[in-house]
Design a protein around this motif. Structure first.
Motif, short mmCIF file in Angstrom:
data_model
loop_
_atom_site.label_atom_id
_atom_site.label_comp_id
_atom_site.label_asym_id
_atom_site.label_seq_id
_atom_site.Cartn_x
_atom_site.Cartn_y
_atom_site.Cartn_z
N GLY A 294 0.82 -1.21 0.00
CA GLY A 294 0.00 0.00 0.00
C GLY A 294 0.85 1.25 0.00
N TYR A 295 1.91 1.26 0.79
CA TYR A 295 2.81 2.42 0.81
C TYR A 295 3.47 2.63 -0.55
CZ TYR A 295 2.42 1.91 5.90
OH TYR A 295 1.96 1.80 7.17
N ILE A 296 3.86 1.53 -1.19
CA ILE A 296 4.53 1.64 -2.49
C ILE A 296 3.57 2.19 -3.54
CG2 ILE A 296 5.55 0.27 -4.35
CD1 ILE A 296 6.81 -1.47 -2.15
N ILE A 297 2.32 1.74 -3.48
CA ILE A 297 1.32 2.28 -4.42
C ILE A 297 1.08 3.76 -4.12
CG2 ILE A 297 -1.14 2.17 -5.03
CD1 ILE A 297 -0.94 -0.86 -4.73
N ALA A 298 1.07 4.14 -2.84
CA ALA A 298 0.93 5.56 -2.48
C ALA A 298 2.09 6.36 -3.07
CB ALA A 298 0.90 5.71 -0.96
N GLY A 299 3.30 5.80 -3.02
CA GLY A 299 4.45 6.47 -3.62
C GLY A 299 4.29 6.66 -5.12
N ALA B 224 8.36 -19.19 -0.47
CA ALA B 224 8.45 -18.85 -1.90
C ALA B 224 7.91 -17.46 -2.19
CB ALA B 224 7.72 -19.90 -2.72
N GLN B 225 8.56 -16.43 -1.66
CA GLN B 225 8.19 -15.04 -1.96
C GLN B 225 9.36 -14.13 -1.59
OE1 GLN B 225 8.33 -15.55 1.82
NE2 GLN B 225 6.47 -16.51 1.04
N ILE B 226 9.30 -12.88 -2.05
CA ILE B 226 10.26 -11.87 -1.60
C ILE B 226 9.48 -10.77 -0.90
CG2 ILE B 226 11.96 -12.35 -3.39
CD1 ILE B 226 10.95 -9.87 -4.88
N GLY B 227 10.17 -10.03 -0.01
CA GLY B 227 9.46 -9.05 0.78
C GLY B 227 10.19 -7.75 0.96
N GLU B 228 10.13 -7.21 2.18
CA GLU B 228 10.59 -5.86 2.46
C GLU B 228 12.07 -5.64 2.13
OE1 GLU B 228 9.24 -7.93 4.55
OE2 GLU B 228 7.26 -7.17 5.07
N PHE B 229 12.91 -6.64 2.44
CA PHE B 229 14.34 -6.49 2.20
C PHE B 229 14.64 -6.36 0.70
CE2 PHE B 229 15.72 -7.90 6.52
CZ PHE B 229 16.62 -6.86 6.72
N ALA B 230 13.79 -6.97 -0.15
CA ALA B 230 14.00 -6.86 -1.59
C ALA B 230 13.91 -5.40 -2.02
CB ALA B 230 12.97 -7.70 -2.34
N PHE B 231 12.96 -4.65 -1.44
CA PHE B 231 12.82 -3.23 -1.78
C PHE B 231 14.03 -2.44 -1.28
CE2 PHE B 231 8.18 -4.37 -0.92
CZ PHE B 231 8.00 -4.83 -2.21
N ILE B 232 14.52 -2.81 -0.09
CA ILE B 232 15.67 -2.10 0.47
C ILE B 232 16.91 -2.34 -0.39
CG2 ILE B 232 17.19 -1.92 2.47
CD1 ILE B 232 14.80 -2.67 4.23
N VAL B 233 17.12 -3.60 -0.82
CA VAL B 233 18.27 -3.93 -1.66
C VAL B 233 18.16 -3.23 -3.01
CG1 VAL B 233 19.46 -5.80 -2.88
CG2 VAL B 233 18.70 -6.15 -0.53
N ALA B 234 16.97 -3.27 -3.62
CA ALA B 234 16.78 -2.60 -4.92
C ALA B 234 16.96 -1.09 -4.77
CB ALA B 234 15.40 -2.93 -5.47
N GLY B 235 16.41 -0.52 -3.69
CA GLY B 235 16.58 0.92 -3.45
C GLY B 235 18.03 1.28 -3.21
N LEU B 236 18.79 0.38 -2.57
CA LEU B 236 20.21 0.62 -2.32
C LEU B 236 20.97 0.73 -3.64
CD1 LEU B 236 22.63 0.67 -0.29
CD2 LEU B 236 22.74 -1.81 -0.54
N GLY B 237 20.66 -0.17 -4.58
CA GLY B 237 21.32 -0.10 -5.89
C GLY B 237 21.04 1.19 -6.61
N VAL C 81 10.62 -4.00 -11.25
CA VAL C 81 10.59 -5.46 -11.41
C VAL C 81 10.43 -6.12 -10.04
CG1 VAL C 81 11.98 -7.49 -12.01
CG2 VAL C 81 11.84 -5.57 -13.60
N ALA C 82 11.19 -5.63 -9.05
CA ALA C 82 11.09 -6.19 -7.69
C ALA C 82 9.69 -6.00 -7.12
CB ALA C 82 12.13 -5.53 -6.78
N VAL C 83 9.10 -4.84 -7.36
CA VAL C 83 7.75 -4.58 -6.86
C VAL C 83 6.75 -5.53 -7.52
CG1 VAL C 83 5.87 -2.90 -6.77
CG2 VAL C 83 8.22 -2.17 -6.33
N GLY C 84 6.87 -5.73 -8.84
CA GLY C 84 5.96 -6.63 -9.55
C GLY C 84 6.06 -8.06 -9.03
N VAL C 85 7.30 -8.54 -8.83
CA VAL C 85 7.50 -9.90 -8.33
C VAL C 85 6.95 -10.05 -6.91
CG1 VAL C 85 9.25 -11.62 -7.69
CG2 VAL C 85 9.52 -10.28 -9.79
N SER C 86 7.20 -9.04 -6.07
CA SER C 86 6.71 -9.09 -4.69
C SER C 86 5.19 -9.12 -4.65
CB SER C 86 7.23 -7.88 -3.91
OG SER C 86 6.69 -7.87 -2.60
N ALA C 87 4.54 -8.29 -5.48
CA ALA C 87 3.08 -8.25 -5.50
C ALA C 87 2.49 -9.60 -5.88
CB ALA C 87 2.61 -7.16 -6.47
#
Length: 755
Positions: free
Chosen positions: A36-41, A337-350, A363-369
């Motif tokens: 929800g926060y990511i969609i708000a962003g 079998a999913q990815i979560g909050e840390f995936a966003f942090i790692v992608a944002g770090l890059g 891509v990370a957001v789509g996979v997580s959703a």
């Protein structure tokens, strides 16, 4: 001139208003708030034109950086290094196998899609962790939180958290240096390990003591300010040492997690964390570009399939390797079998480091959703998938997995040699880290300051003397803090082959002391001969004053151990007080008194009915407390073990007579023909084979009588029955946990072909 509201305030108001709306919507539809926060962003970002957008993105990035610092600090507060040590080999092995395999596969999938090297590396990194939030929510909805496999999953998540933190540090180092040399990576890991050890040892020694000293001033407000100050101070230290700010925040959180104020800090800090974490996730949602996501729809689909099937397969394989049964391994694999909050942090770090492409985060957001929605269905399907595998896999293969599982789950006793090695390595490692850290701190700070007032020789001499004075207790500990003499003497007398290793360890300790003194000296002077003379003289000096050094080091060690275990110690005292309050009642002259079973008592392992204390001393036993477990009103079949706490019911005279009896028993040296050697008592887990029917329908009482032991629990179809009644029947495939004499239990296992 008209005053305008600063853009920072209007942007913050817009972010929080839209975030509040999406929070309500996602709570209503029972979905993770992070999405929800990511969609708000996305809604307030530059790629959506139907509502006002954020104007000062740079300010939001600064708020977001504070957000990720506080988010990692909060994760550290929930984490505990002791919790990691207590996770057990099963979860650790499973997590490591899964992470190594999925990171490797992620990298090669990125390469096959013609992504850059850094994009491929960060893709592997963001696949490394699963979502704690999504898994816990799914378990609660499905009523699986108390299942045995759920405990393994939670253990894996703990290991994943710390591994991903270290992975982020490694990715940051690689991104900045743009070097992939193996030697450089090893040096980075050594440096990271050294600084983590220094920070943790120093933090545990200093921070709890500091908090205790200001205890009377620590209201909620003061504690919140101090905890945030400590967090930001460690962030600065980590950044100055060349590590990521995220690591600094996590380390300080994990140090405070070991203090008695951990829960209070976490409670006070929650609102601050929630606010800034919301801004962080909204800020990375602003990076979502729908056009880019559509352009990379096939990449999202491929990576989603890699995430689901890769994490499912690799986690299941890791669980099997760690000794879990096939059914439990499949359940664990399909939960992860999913990815979560840390995936966003790692992608944002890059993205923040400028080393990854803009499309990686969408891509990370789509996979997580997608994987968020598939997780509950995968968990539900785990049992049907297991049944399908049993049908299609060869029977020998399934049986081999079950045999391997039962063998690896046997509880092994820690022998004396393991104790000696473990204590030696721990002593050398901890004290070596302290010596190196103190030396480098004095060299890089004090020496620089003193050169303004003295000559270089004079400054170096002062620094050498000061360093040795500070380090001398830790130098002595390398050679003086050894296992108890009784253990070494027993091991020495046990066999002539044991004497060479003991002599070898002593020689290694002496050489390490020499090396430590030479290392200190050579940081300030270059004379090898002088350093050797100083080292030898210091060893002689420490030996002559060994008693004083032992006392001082024991004081430091006890203080560190108390700081490390303060929470558990106070919790145990509070629990004990409740027990004492519960049982300390009196009537007439009859009351309950606590007593400790002596270590060498000759009634160890003997049934209470055979002891017949009621007739001999006219007393009764109200309860037996063994560790955290309390057995109230034990029956005649119950037995006592060393250091059991027993509640004795009687009058003053009866209790005094029985207490004197225990004192005499405790002071009497044991004789081989009187005392049941507790080293021969073992606890082991055995499985009743599916293809062997002799034990089928036999009772627990029959197992007790035949093995001469006690059936502690029966595990059947994922459920555990503790302290089963004598009349409970044994079924094929049952896991029995038995306490018995080693020889008797071994004969019992061999006679009835148990595993």
């Amino acid at each position: 001139m008209e005053d305008h509201l600063p853009r920072l305030i209007t942007d913050l108001g817009l972010i929080l208003c839209v975030g509040a709306v999406t929070t309500l919507i996602f709570k209503r539809i029972n979905q993770p708030l992070v999405l929800g926060y990511i969609i708000a962003g996305f809604l307030v970002g530059p790629h959506f034109d139907y509502i006002p957008s954020v104007t000062e993105e740079h300010n939001v990035e600064i708020w977001a950086k504070i957000g990720v610092i506080f988010l990692l600090f909060s994760l550290g507060l929930e984490f505990s290094f002791k919790k990691l040590l207590n996770v057990g080999g099963s979860a650790s092995i499973t997590a490591i196998v899964e992470i190594v395999c999925i990171v490797t596969v992620g990298y090669f999938v990125g390469q096959l899609m013609n992504w850059s090297t850094m994009d491929s590396i960060f893709l592997g990194g963001l696949l490394a962790s699963s979502s704690t939030t999504i898994i816990i929510r799914a378990f609660e909805e499905l009523g699986l939180k108390r299942k045995k496999f759920a405990n393994v999953v939670f253990g894996i998540l703990i290991v994943e958290d710390i591994v991903v933190i270290l992975l982020m540090v490694m990715l940051s180092t690689m991104a900045v240096s743009q070097q992939f040399n193996g030697g450089e990576m090893i040096n980075s890991f050594i440096k990271l390990g050294f600084f983590l050890a220094v920070w943790f040892i120093g933090g545990i020694f200093i921070i709890p003591s500091f908090l205790r000293s200001i205890k009377k001033y620590l209201d909620d407000e003061t504690l919140l300010i101090i905890s945030i100050a400590l967090c930001l101070a460690m962030v600065y230290i980590a950044d100055s040492a060349g590590f990521s700010i995220e690591l600094g925040a996590f380390v300080m959180g994990s140090i405070l997690a070991e203090t008695v104020y951990a829960e209070k800090i976490e409670h006070n800090f929650k609102s601050v964390k929630d606010l800034f974490a919301t801004i962080f996730f909204i800020s990375i949602g602003m990076m979502i570009d729908p056009i880019s996501m559509y352009e990379h729809k096939w990449a999202i689909l491929i990576i989603t399939l890699v995430t689901i099937f890769g994490k499912l397969i690799f986690t299941s394989i890791g669980a099997i390797i760690s000794g879990q049964p096939l059914k439990q391994s499949v359940q664990v694999g399909m939960s992860m079998a999913q990815i979560g909050e840390f995936a966003f942090i790692v992608a944002g770090l890059g993205l923040s480091l400028g080393v990854t492409s803009d499309f990686l985060f969408p891509v990370a957001v789509g996979v997580s959703a997608i994987t968020t929605f598939t997780t509950p269905y995968l968990i539900k399907s785990s049992e049907p998938v297991y049944n399908f595998l049993v049908k299609i896999l060869p029977a020998k293969f399934v049986k081999g997995i079950d045999t391997y599982s039962s063998d690896t789950q046997h509880i092994q006793d820690e022998n004396k040699w393991n104790k000696i090695i473990k204590q030696t390595i721990t002593t050398i490692f901890v004290n070596g880290i302290i010596i190196i850290a103190v030396t480098l701190i004095i060299k890089n700070t004090l020496l620089f300051l003193l050169t303004d007032w003295f000559s270089y020789f004079g400054s170096s001499l002062v620094c050498v003397i000061l360093t040795i004075i500070i380090c001398i207790p830790f130098i002595w500990a390398i050679i003086g803090n050894r296992p108890k003499r009784e253990i070494i003497r027993e091991f020495w007398d046990e066999s002539n082959y044991n004497r060479a290793p003991i002599i070898g360890i002593i020689i290694i300790r002496i050489l390490l002391v020499l090396a430590a003194v030479i290392f200190i000296y050579n940081q300030f002077f270059s004379s090898k001969l002088a350093s050797i003379i100083l080292a030898v003289g210091l060893i002689v000096f420490m030996y002559l004053l060994s008693k004083h050094f032992d006392q001082f080091y024991n004081y430091i060690q006890k203080k560190f151990i108390y700081n490390l275990n303060e929470r558990e110690i106070l919790t145990q005292k509070a629990a004990q007080k409740k027990i004492d309050d519960k049982f300390q009642y009196t009537w007439d002259n009859t009351h309950i008194s606590d007593m400790i079973v002596p270590q060498n008592a000759n009634f160890i392992g003997v049934k209470l009915g055979d002891l017949d204390w009621r007739t001999k001393f006219h007393i009764n036993i109200a309860y037996i407390k063994r560790g955290d477990r309390i057995l109230q009103m034990p029956n005649s079949e119950s037995v006592l073990y060393p250091f059991d706490k027993i509640g004795i019911i009687g009058n003053d005279e009866q209790i005094q007579r029985f207490e004197k009896y225990l004192q005499i028993i405790g002071e009497t040296p044991p004789e081989n023909n009187q005392v049941k050697n507790t080293d021969n008592i073992t606890l082991d887990k055995v499985v009743v084979p599916q293809d062997f029917c002799v034990l089928e329908h036999k009772s627990v009482g029959w197992v007790k009588d035949t093995s001469g032991g006690i059936v502690v629990s029966i595990e059947r179809d994922g459920a555990i029955l503790y302290n089963p009644d004598r009349n409970v029947a044994i079924e094929l495939g049952d896991y029995l946990t038995i306490v018995a004499d080693k020889k008797n239990l071994k004969s019992f296992i061999q006679l009835y072909h148990l595993k």
